[in-house]
Design an enzyme around this catalytic site. Structure first.
Site, PDB file in Angstrom:
ATOM      1  N   LYS A 118    -102.119 -34.741 -46.766  1.00 55.85           N
ATOM      2  CA  LYS A 118    -101.179 -35.706 -46.665  1.00 55.85           C
ATOM      3  C   LYS A 118    -100.723 -35.722 -45.110  1.00 55.85           C
ATOM      4  O   LYS A 118    -100.215 -34.458 -45.334  1.00 55.85           O
ATOM      5  CB  LYS A 118    -100.667 -35.467 -48.170  1.00 55.85           C
ATOM      6  N   LYS A 127     -96.631 -23.279 -52.409  1.00 54.45           N
ATOM      7  CA  LYS A 127     -95.640 -22.982 -51.927  1.00 54.45           C
ATOM      8  C   LYS A 127     -95.592 -21.941 -51.868  1.00 54.45           C
ATOM      9  O   LYS A 127     -94.570 -21.183 -51.059  1.00 54.45           O
ATOM     10  CB  LYS A 127     -94.442 -23.509 -52.749  1.00 54.45           C
ATOM     11  N   LYS A 170     -93.048 -33.970 -44.334  1.00 55.84           N
ATOM     12  CA  LYS A 170     -92.217 -33.265 -43.633  1.00 55.84           C
ATOM     13  C   LYS A 170     -92.433 -31.752 -42.374  1.00 55.84           C
ATOM     14  O   LYS A 170     -92.151 -31.139 -42.006  1.00 55.84           O
ATOM     15  CB  LYS A 170     -91.339 -34.024 -43.690  1.00 55.84           C
TER      16      LYS A 170
END
Length: 337
Positions: A199, A117, A202
């Site tokens: 994976k 992140k 969203k």
């Protein structure tokens, strides 16, 4: 009430930072509803975790409510499961701060998701992004759960939670139950339709890589027709995640939607190729998600009902969470009010 206390406790939460995906549904939520009779279940909208990345406030509120509607539409009966919004239970942040003080800097710096992140949000590497595994540990430990259903990508956080709980217990006695990660065998990891080695998420930059629970059938069908298969020349439907990740991912999705085994799927599409297989997977997904979309749309028209669910859920969750928090506050030496 006595019967409820004899059940083992299970807890999980998903951030309302975007619409729920097919991966979330097949990998987690679809399996949750079946557990209500066996476990005392707590499921929440992790809105506190969402703000480590900047959010549009109106969108976050909307998505939180939509996620609650989708939880219920996926079969999570509010009479059998405690459904709540994380920020409605102040004990999460209160215990989060205490656990910050029992979580080591080195442990947090090794978290894979922090590294990922940080790379994606280089202009906003904030303290919350670094310490949120301690808040996640608080989310879990407040409810003294036996199991935490997680995907493989979150297993590291549950392991940290267990380490922190053990460290705290070693100092203060038997305060926290040490939870086990609960990873379902089938459908646990649905991959992106456009990048089958990643994976389904969203946050996927390619909109065709991710299918959302409330998408229209024609959009879903189009995404599956465009789904990446494999560059081999044989075009046969065969389950081989190492050599054929694209086809294997589609087979996993088809299996999760239809209940068919991999052998049965291989037999069904023997000699038919990808041209027949991909639309069939799309159709299976459309039919699987149709009742979820229709029911969540219906629920979103009844805001008063959803408000009642999340208020009652927060009340139930707070009752359990505050018992744990009081015990922790006493152990660390805070003066009782």
């Amino acid at each position: 009430m006595e019967e409820k206390q004899t059940k083992k406790v299970m807890l999980s939460g998903i951030q309302p930072s975007g619409d729920l995906t097919l991966g979330s549904y097949l990998g987690a939520i679809k399996n949750w509803s079946a557990r209500a009779d066996e476990f005392d279940c707590y499921y929440f909208m992790a809105d506190l975790h969402s703000i480590t990345v900047r959010q549009n406030p109106a969108d976050l509120r909307r998505r939180t409510l939509e996620q609650l509607a989708q939880y219920i539409a996926c079969g999570l009966d509010p009479e059998k499961n405690t459904l709540f919004v994380q920020s409605h239970v102040p004990a999460h942040t209160q215990l989060g701060w205490v656990l910050d003080c029992y979580t080591m800097f080195g442990e947090l710096s090794r978290m894979t998701q922090f590294k990922d992140k940080s790379a994606k949000n280089a202009d906003n590497i904030n303290a919350g992004l670094f310490t949120y595994p301690a808040l996640m540990a608080a989310d879990i430990l407040l409810y003294q759960p036996d199991y935490v259903p997680v995907g493989d990508d979150q297993k590291q956080h549950v392991e940290l939670c267990r380490d922190v709980a053990t460290r705290f217990n070693n100092v203060y006695g038997d305060v926290f139950k040490i939870p086990e990660p609960y990873i379902p065998k089938v459908g646990a990891r649905i991959m992106s339709l456009s990048t089958p080695t990643s994976k389904m998420s969203k946050s996927d930059k390619d909109p065709n890589g991710c299918v959302y629970l409330r998408e229209q059938p024609e959009v879903i069908a189009r995404k599956f027709k465009k789904a990446v298969t494999d560059s081999d020349t044989e075009h046969c439907v065969r389950f081989d995640p190492a050599e054929k990740p694209g086809v294997s991912n589609l087979m996993s999705i088809y299996s999760a939607c239809t209940g068919k085994s991999m052998d049965a799927i291989e037999a069904e599409f023997d000699g038919k190729g990808y041209g027949a297989f991909k639309p069939a997977v799309g159709e299976a997904v459309i039919e699987t998600l149709r009742p979820v979309r229709e029911e969540s749309d219906r629920l979103l028209k009844d805001k008063a009902y959803l408000e009642q669910v999340y208020r009652e859920g927060a009340e139930k969750a707070s009752y359990i969470a505050n018992k744990t928090l009081r015990k922790v506050y006493k152990k660390v030496g805070f003066l009782a009010k």
